[in-house]
Design an enzyme around this catalytic site. Structure first.
Site, PDB file in Angstrom:
ATOM      1  N   ASP A 178     -34.814  13.207   4.577  1.00 54.86           N
ATOM      2  CA  ASP A 178     -35.940  14.051   4.980  1.00 54.86           C
ATOM      3  C   ASP A 178     -36.069  15.152   3.940  1.00 54.86           C
ATOM      4  O   ASP A 178     -35.112  15.488   3.238  1.00 54.86           O
ATOM      5  CB  ASP A 178     -35.803  14.607   6.405  1.00 54.86           C
ATOM      6  CG  ASP A 178     -34.475  15.282   6.696  1.00 54.86           C
ATOM      7  OD1 ASP A 178     -33.912  15.929   5.791  1.00 54.86           O
ATOM      8  OD2 ASP A 178     -33.995  15.172   7.837  1.00 54.86           O
ATOM      9  N   GLU A 215     -30.313   9.116   5.119  1.00 56.11           N
ATOM     10  CA  GLU A 215     -30.853  10.073   6.097  1.00 56.11           C
ATOM     11  C   GLU A 215     -31.911  10.958   5.447  1.00 56.11           C
ATOM     12  O   GLU A 215     -31.897  12.179   5.595  1.00 56.11           O
ATOM     13  CB  GLU A 215     -29.727  10.924   6.691  1.00 56.11           C
ATOM     14  CG  GLU A 215     -28.636  10.107   7.335  1.00 56.11           C
ATOM     15  CD  GLU A 215     -27.512  10.952   7.913  1.00 56.11           C
ATOM     16  OE1 GLU A 215     -27.758  12.148   8.204  1.00 56.11           O
ATOM     17  OE2 GLU A 215     -26.402  10.423   8.072  1.00 56.11           O
TER      18      GLU A 215
END
Length: 467
Positions: A271, A269
């Site tokens: 970011d 995930e």
């Protein structure tokens, strides 16, 4: 820690162009004489890993769909497979969003990461607030896993079976599952998932476990214990919701120690957020950070791949949950590649041939698309791109998605690649530069069946064009 949803006229044709015979090129093929815009999925595949993105099902159209299909070879439904989405009322299953993501991925040759089967957040009230006995909740969890994983049996590459079981200090999070079922709920969930979907890789997933710390130590010990018990765990997911300039120095070592337990590892995930506004310095550091995370994965043989948690800032959860922060993804809100995108590509071995970071930036563009001839199974089309910005575009790639499943069979004045419904046209050696106010025109033959609906969205070097 994926809380709630991931956020949010034709013009004149140029003079008759030189006809250059050519067939549709393989995906990722570079135009002669110019550095091709990197295609992350192709670069990653050359290293034996995947590069994926989380997506929002309702946005899988237009430019968003084009970039998702062209650049990534794995999709994760951002919210559509979570318990609260698929079974908000007991026994009332709603599959449209999850089906849309899986169908899109299959149409574009992409893997799917199933996310997630057992998680303390985004639970329906009837689960979170139920008055459960251990046997009652155990049966409900088993039924949920059997129903959801069973529905997509054979179509999911990885399942996040249990998500975020730990507190920051490494103690067990007191979710309804932990409170009622105790530590054993994790093993039970993995066994149920294996029974429901034997071919899928089964993952334990959490955040703030990217470096070596108390929380990742607890995760390490749990994986070691599950392996010792014969529990069918195949992988560990490191979410990697990071801050610019703060990639853990122990990331690679942490990936390696999990791999040494005999499981795969994935960055699930990714970011990398910053305090707004974005500056050149912050974006440069973000580029270095994305590059470092990708390199850490490549350095460990059992790192299966990387997934960015949304590829565009317009679809990022960060601004909704971290006030004053954002710009966390590889593309800006207008689908223009940011330095981070090129950092990923460089980590995967891409070089620009000395011409700069891929095809040049675009200040503005318009596209005219017209079908010149059509017959029962085929058609001929012409596309003209105008540079409406104030600077030359040096090297170009035009991307679009077919709305009706058409296929390009032959092209001239551009090298055209197609993957599923996603199409890219890159310049030839003689038309690589489009001066301000000037145009580039190319044509192609294609096949169609049922309908020959024109594309409604185009991007030039990642920038959305007026159609």
């Amino acid at each position: 820690m994926k809380l709630q949803s991931l956020r949010r006229a034709a013009f004149g044709i140029s003079a008759t162009a030189l006809l250059v015979a050519g067939a549709v090129a393989p995906a990722g093929a570079a135009p002669a004489g110019a550095a091709a815009e990197p295609v992350l999925r192709d670069l990653a595949a050359a290293h034996g890993i995947y590069y994926g993105t989380a997506v929002t099902a309702s946005k899988l159209n237009g430019t968003y769909a084009t970039v998702a299909a062209q650049q990534f070879d794995s999709l994760t439904p951002g919210n559509e497979m979570k318990w609260g989405s698929v079974e908000p009322v007991r026994g009332d299953f709603r599959w449209s969003g999850a089906d849309a993501v899986v169908d899109f991925a299959e149409a574009h040759g992409q893997k799917v990461r199933g996310h997630t089967l057992v998680w303390h957040s985004q639970l329906p009230s009837w689960v979170e607030n139920g008055s459960w006995t251990a046997d009652g909740l155990r049966a409900v969890v088993a039924d949920h896993i059997a129903t959801e994983a069973g529905r997509y049996k054979g179509r999911i590459d990885h399942w996040d079976v249990v998500n975020e079981p730990f507190n920051e200090d490494g103690t067990r999070r007191q979710s309804v599952f932990q409170r009622v079922l105790g530590d054993g709920y994790v093993a039970e969930a993995f066994r149920a998932a294996r029974a429901a979907d034997p071919a899928a890789k089964l993952y334990l997933n959490d955040y703030n476990v990217e470096g070596i710390n108390a929380k990742s130590d607890a995760m390490y010990n749990l994986v070691r214990s599950l392996k010792a018990q014969g529990v069918p765990i195949d992988g560990v997911g490191l979410q990697a919701h990071l801050i610019v300039g703060q990639v853990p120095s122990t990331l690679r070592a942490n990936i390696q120690r999990f791999a040494d337990l005999g499981v795969d590892v994935a960055v699930t995930e990714l970011d990398i957020r910053m305090t707004l506004p974005a500056t050149d310095a912050k974006l440069a550091q973000q580029k270095a950070d994305y590059k470092a995370v990708t390199q850490a994965c490549l350095a460990v043989a059992r790192c299966a791949g990387v997934t960015v948690w949304g590829f565009t800032d317009s679809d990022s959860w960060i601004p909704d949950f971290f006030e004053g922060q954002g710009a966390a993804t590889p593309y800006d809100e207008n689908y223009r590649p940011k330095p981070a995108y090129y950092g990923i590509a460089e980590a995967l071995g891409w070089t620009d041939g000395g011409t700069g970071p891929g095809p040049g930036p675009v200040g503005g563009c318009t596209v005219a698309y017209g079908v010149q001839n059509q017959w029962s199974t085929g058609f001929t089309a012409q596309v003209t791109v105008r540079n409406t910005g104030t600077a030359p575009v040096n090297g170009w790639r035009l991307d679009w998605t077919w709305p009706s499943g058409q296929r390009v069979t032959q092209a001239w004045n551009a090298t055209v690649t197609q993957s599923g419904t996603a199409v890219s046209a890159s310049n030839a050696s003689y038309n690589a530069t489009i001066a301000p106010g000037a145009t580039a025109t190319f044509g192609f033959n294609g096949s169609w069946s049922g309908a020959n609906t024109a594309p409604t969205a185009f991007t030039l070097n990642g920038a959305a064009c007026t159609v």
